[in-house]
Design a protein around this motif. Structure first.
Motif, PDB file in Angstrom:
ATOM      1  N   THR A 157      -1.450  17.343  12.422  1.00 15.81           N
ATOM      2  CA  THR A 157      -1.441  18.118  11.145  1.00 15.81           C
ATOM      3  C   THR A 157      -1.795  19.649  11.995  1.00 15.81           C
ATOM      4  OG1 THR A 157      -2.716  16.825   9.906  1.00 15.81           O
ATOM      5  CG2 THR A 157      -2.531  18.951   9.362  1.00 15.81           C
ATOM      6  N   GLY A 158      -2.577  20.091  12.836  1.00 16.70           N
ATOM      7  CA  GLY A 158      -2.834  20.606  12.967  1.00 16.70           C
ATOM      8  C   GLY A 158      -2.033  21.769  13.890  1.00 16.70           C
ATOM      9  N   ALA A 159      -1.114  20.748  14.211  1.00 10.86           N
ATOM     10  CA  ALA A 159      -0.176  22.257  14.510  1.00 10.86           C
ATOM     11  C   ALA A 159       1.313  22.492  13.041  1.00 10.86           C
ATOM     12  CB  ALA A 159       0.699  21.031  15.697  1.00 10.86           C
ATOM     13  N   LEU A 160       1.216  21.394  12.960  1.00 17.06           N
ATOM     14  CA  LEU A 160       1.981  21.476  11.667  1.00 17.06           C
ATOM     15  C   LEU A 160       1.541  22.757  10.429  1.00 17.06           C
ATOM     16  CD1 LEU A 160       2.751  17.586  10.144  1.00 17.06           C
ATOM     17  CD2 LEU A 160       4.856  20.096  10.793  1.00 17.06           C
ATOM     18  N   VAL A 161       0.077  22.512  10.807  1.00 19.66           N
ATOM     19  CA  VAL A 161      -0.181  24.030   9.308  1.00 19.66           C
ATOM     20  C   VAL A 161       0.725  25.304  10.416  1.00 19.66           C
ATOM     21  CG1 VAL A 161      -2.165  24.348   8.970  1.00 19.66           C
ATOM     22  CG2 VAL A 161      -2.047  22.236   8.522  1.00 19.66           C
ATOM     23  N   HIS A 162      -0.347  25.283  12.069  1.00 15.19           N
ATOM     24  CA  HIS A 162       0.165  26.327  12.265  1.00 15.19           C
ATOM     25  C   HIS A 162       2.215  26.613  12.260  1.00 15.19           C
ATOM     26  CE1 HIS A 162      -3.878  26.350  13.854  1.00 15.19           C
ATOM     27  NE2 HIS A 162      -3.569  27.919  15.122  1.00 15.19           N
ATOM     28  N   GLY A 163       2.512  25.487  12.630  1.00 12.57           N
ATOM     29  CA  GLY A 163       3.772  25.996  12.756  1.00 12.57           C
ATOM     30  C   GLY A 163       4.003  26.590  11.113  1.00 12.57           C
ATOM     31  N   CYS A 206      -0.831  33.752  11.653  1.00 11.13           N
ATOM     32  CA  CYS A 206       0.321  34.209  10.939  1.00 11.13           C
ATOM     33  C   CYS A 206      -0.230  35.613  10.798  1.00 11.13           C
ATOM     34  CB  CYS A 206      -0.168  33.975   9.042  1.00 11.13           C
ATOM     35  SG  CYS A 206       1.167  34.232   8.179  1.00 11.13           S
ATOM     36  N   CYS A 207      -1.277  36.174  10.680  1.00  9.00           N
ATOM     37  CA  CYS A 207      -1.888  37.555  10.917  1.00  9.00           C
ATOM     38  C   CYS A 207      -1.078  38.476  12.131  1.00  9.00           C
ATOM     39  CB  CYS A 207      -3.091  37.777  10.541  1.00  9.00           C
ATOM     40  SG  CYS A 207      -4.025  37.304   8.713  1.00  9.00           S
ATOM     41  N   ILE A 208      -0.921  37.395  13.428  1.00  9.12           N
ATOM     42  CA  ILE A 208      -0.859  37.745  14.405  1.00  9.12           C
ATOM     43  C   ILE A 208       0.588  38.203  14.779  1.00  9.12           C
ATOM     44  CG2 ILE A 208      -0.056  37.044  16.905  1.00  9.12           C
ATOM     45  CD1 ILE A 208      -3.123  35.970  16.292  1.00  9.12           C
ATOM     46  N   ALA A 209       1.203  37.186  14.134  1.00  9.18           N
ATOM     47  CA  ALA A 209       2.888  36.894  13.772  1.00  9.18           C
ATOM     48  C   ALA A 209       3.217  37.982  12.855  1.00  9.18           C
ATOM     49  CB  ALA A 209       3.279  36.208  13.407  1.00  9.18           C
ATOM     50  N   ALA A 232       2.816  28.537   9.133  1.00 13.54           N
ATOM     51  CA  ALA A 232       1.922  29.734   8.942  1.00 13.54           C
ATOM     52  C   ALA A 232       2.414  30.644  10.099  1.00 13.54           C
ATOM     53  CB  ALA A 232       0.691  29.896   9.740  1.00 13.54           C
ATOM     54  N   ILE A 233       3.289  30.576  10.768  1.00  8.32           N
ATOM     55  CA  ILE A 233       4.058  31.570  11.726  1.00  8.32           C
ATOM     56  C   ILE A 233       5.732  31.605  11.492  1.00  8.32           C
ATOM     57  CG2 ILE A 233       5.788  32.469  13.415  1.00  8.32           C
ATOM     58  CD1 ILE A 233       2.792  30.465  15.101  1.00  8.32           C
ATOM     59  N   LEU A 234       5.922  30.036  10.700  1.00 13.15           N
ATOM     60  CA  LEU A 234       7.225  30.170   9.747  1.00 13.15           C
ATOM     61  C   LEU A 234       7.470  31.288   8.604  1.00 13.15           C
ATOM     62  CD1 LEU A 234       9.184  27.135  10.855  1.00 13.15           C
ATOM     63  CD2 LEU A 234       9.213  30.160  11.548  1.00 13.15           C
ATOM     64  N   ALA A 235       6.289  30.966   8.317  1.00 16.22           N
ATOM     65  CA  ALA A 235       6.182  31.701   6.507  1.00 16.22           C
ATOM     66  C   ALA A 235       6.645  33.468   6.425  1.00 16.22           C
ATOM     67  CB  ALA A 235       4.719  31.250   5.876  1.00 16.22           C
ATOM     68  N   VAL A 236       6.583  34.190   8.055  1.00 22.49           N
ATOM     69  CA  VAL A 236       6.353  35.442   7.891  1.00 22.49           C
ATOM     70  C   VAL A 236       7.963  36.057   8.583  1.00 22.49           C
ATOM     71  CG1 VAL A 236       4.240  35.807   9.470  1.00 22.49           C
ATOM     72  CG2 VAL A 236       6.364  35.489  10.519  1.00 22.49           C
ATOM     73  N   LEU A 237       8.443  34.634   8.327  1.00 30.00           N
ATOM     74  CA  LEU A 237      10.335  35.002   8.455  1.00 30.00           C
ATOM     75  C   LEU A 237      11.192  34.958   6.719  1.00 30.00           C
ATOM     76  CD1 LEU A 237      11.146  32.688  11.495  1.00 30.00           C
ATOM     77  CD2 LEU A 237      10.631  34.762  11.239  1.00 30.00           C
ATOM     78  N   GLY A 238      10.939  36.127   6.332  1.00 31.18           N
ATOM     79  CA  GLY A 238      11.243  36.509   5.028  1.00 31.18           C
ATOM     80  C   GLY A 238      13.004  37.284   4.720  1.00 31.18           C
ATOM     81  N   ALA A 239      13.146  37.432   5.886  1.00 29.36           N
ATOM     82  CA  ALA A 239      14.444  37.433   5.621  1.00 29.36           C
ATOM     83  C   ALA A 239      15.311  36.850   6.243  1.00 29.36           C
ATOM     84  CB  ALA A 239      14.696  39.062   6.853  1.00 29.36           C
ATOM     85  N   ALA A 240      14.556  35.112   6.924  1.00 24.83           N
ATOM     86  CA  ALA A 240      15.429  34.458   7.690  1.00 24.83           C
ATOM     87  C   ALA A 240      16.350  33.269   6.306  1.00 24.83           C
ATOM     88  CB  ALA A 240      14.835  33.313   8.775  1.00 24.83           C
ATOM     89  N   HIS A 244       9.601  27.043   4.050  1.00 24.69           N
ATOM     90  CA  HIS A 244      10.037  25.967   3.033  1.00 24.69           C
ATOM     91  C   HIS A 244      10.659  24.719   3.452  1.00 24.69           C
ATOM     92  CE1 HIS A 244      10.459  29.275  -0.211  1.00 24.69           C
ATOM     93  NE2 HIS A 244       9.897  28.401  -0.624  1.00 24.69           N
ATOM     94  N   VAL A 245      11.362  24.247   4.542  1.00 24.53           N
ATOM     95  CA  VAL A 245      11.997  23.173   5.247  1.00 24.53           C
ATOM     96  C   VAL A 245      10.052  22.707   6.179  1.00 24.53           C
ATOM     97  CG1 VAL A 245      13.195  23.026   7.644  1.00 24.53           C
ATOM     98  CG2 VAL A 245      13.692  24.183   5.245  1.00 24.53           C
ATOM     99  N   MET A 246       9.827  23.821   6.548  1.00 25.72           N
ATOM    100  CA  MET A 246       8.490  23.171   7.271  1.00 25.72           C
ATOM    101  C   MET A 246       7.952  22.867   6.707  1.00 25.72           C
ATOM    102  SD  MET A 246       7.615  23.055  10.238  1.00 25.72           S
ATOM    103  CE  MET A 246       6.515  22.893  11.448  1.00 25.72           C
TER     104      MET A 246
END
Length: 467
Positions: free
Chosen positions: A22-28, A169-172, A30-38, A52-54
């Motif tokens: 679960t920890g890795a899923l939540v991190h995944g 997410c903030c770092i990304a 968080a990081i992919l959520a910032v890709l707003g132009a993808a 949304h896929v993640m």
């Protein structure tokens, strides 16, 4: 339907994270959520973003276990904030399918999506549009994300995972902004092309007054500024509370610099508000006698430093002229620009949609606005606005956690992070879906028991959290 390279990569990341837990899923997420132009997938005119896929992998990995599934159901109890957000989503989806048909032709709208007409930006009679479906789906996935994260954060280990993921997410957000600047300066923008493939209008290579408009991983500078205001509110509060001050202070400082340099009127107008909010929080802690060193320094030192900077600038007329010219170009003249006039007209028309629908709204995804408040009223009317207001009160405004505890500080940080997102949304938000970063802040806050609750909640432990 077509699968993009970033979509294949997202699926691979999802499968790997699924095996890691679960920890890795939540991190995944968080990081992919910032890709707003993808766009991970393209289904007709709809862009399915990597986040949304993640979310599919996260929901499957978390809710397939009995404990998390039970916690997700409890998150929808009437005593929980999630219940009121679920009411908003249910009412919003119902309006998306009913109102454009029930009120067909009674008012003119600026369409957010397209179906039987071209999206020219001009008004058309109220009728169903394609974005009634897409925005309903996006809003429903936001509810799924909120409920899932709240369920995960209900345990000590899960709370720590969501908190750390939000920091990731903030770092990304900061890293992609730096990459945006670096690739533009070196003429290597194509390196970020794989995360800028969505079928939106992208403003990734524009300048104002010779300065690059910072967009990071988003579609335009205003969206980046809105996201970064949330980062500033969240990490700035954690720094003031002494929670991982080296990391959170660095992110907050960089975020403030990036906001100022972004050339976004949203950022330049919102940053002073966020700084005042953080200063008020620091002063409150100082008066109550429980201020960390950072809060005491900021409460007492910020006004002195600000005054010193102003006095130094007054000695340099050329510097004042440049700063005034920049602010005048980006903020003061924004309302009189073509885009400012157009956005103002959207709000006027959308508010008229609210009045013409007798306060019930014309449906999620129907009308285009340029402010979250107007979009909320135009889309879901008074009932939806009330559901949202109760949710915000229950989730962010009710005191949570024991006073002086780490979880209470995190709850306040989540509130201030949400305030940053809301400031940006109130200035430029076209829709009522506030995205996954909003879900992470809300899920983190909702997992902390209100101070008046008799139900115990395991206090999270972070190694070296206040060192």
């Amino acid at each position: 339907m077509s699968m993009e390279p970033i979509g294949v990569l997202t699926i691979l990341i999802g499968l790997i994270c699924l095996t890691l837990g679960t920890g890795a899923l939540v991190h995944g997420l968080a990081i992919l959520a910032v890709l707003g132009a993808a766009a991970a997938m393209l289904i007709g005119a709809a862009n399915i973003q990597p986040g949304h896929v993640m979310l599919v992998f996260l929901a499957f990995g978390a809710l397939s276990r009995r404990r998390e599934a039970a916690a997700a159901i409890r998150a929808l109890h009437p005593n929980e904030p999630g219940f009121w957000f679920a009411c908003l989503v249910i009412y919003g989806v119902a309006t998306a399918f009913l109102m454009p048909r029930l009120f067909a032709g009674i008012t003119e709208i600026v369409p957010l999506g397209t179906t039987a007409f071209d999206d020219t930006g001009s008004t058309v009679p109220l009728a169903p549009v394609s974005s009634n479906v897409t925005q309903s789906l996006y809003l429903s996935t936001t509810l799924l994300c909120l409920v899932t994260l709240t369920a995960i954060a209900g345990t000590r280990q899960g709370f720590s995972a969501v908190f750390n993921a939000l920091l990731a997410c903030c770092i990304a957000n900061t890293v992609f902004a730096v990459l945006d600047i670096a690739t533009y300066a070196t003429g290597t923008q194509e390196l970020l092309g794989f995360i800028r493939n969505a079928r939106y209008t992208l403003h990734t290579d524009t300048e104002i007054a010779g300065m690059k408009r910072i967009v990071g991983s988003y579609t335009e500078a205003s969206v980046f500024a809105r996201s970064t205001l949330g980062v500033l509110g969240f990490t700035g509060t954690l720094w003031l509370c002494g929670v991982r001050p080296g990391l959170t202070g660095s992110i907050a400082g960089l975020s403030l610099v990036l906001i100022v340099l972004s050339t976004s009127s949203t950022g330049l107008a919102g940053a002073p508000v966020m700084l005042l909010l953080l200063h008020a929080f620091a002063m409150t802690r100082l008066v109550l006698g429980n201020a960390a060193r950072q809060a005491a320094f900021f409460a007492l030192g910020a006004p002195v430093i600000g005054l010193a900077v102003v006095l130094l600038l007054l000695l340099d007329a050329e510097a004042i002229a440049k700063i005034y010219g920049y602010v005048d170009l980006v903020v003061l003249n924004k309302a009189s620009s073509d885009s400012g006039i157009e956005r103002s007209s959207w709000n006027v028309i959308s508010f008229q949609n609210f009045l013409d629908s007798w306060g019930l709204g014309v449906g999620v995804g129907t009308a285009r606005a340029s402010s979250f408040a107007v979009a909320l009223l135009a889309s879901v009317g008074v009932p939806g606005a009330l559901f949202y207001a109760v949710f915000v009160f229950e989730c962010f405004l009710r005191p949570r956690g024991q006073p002086g505890s780490l979880e209470a500080d995190i709850a306040v940080a989540a509130r201030n992070g949400y305030a940053g997102l809301l400031i940006g949304d109130l200035l430029v938000g076209p829709i009522i879906d506030q995205g996954f970063s909003f879900c992470m802040l809300a899920g983190l806050a909702a997992a902390i028991r209100p101070r008046t609750s008799s139900v115990p909640r395991p206090v999270p432990s972070f190694t070296g959290a206040r060192i």
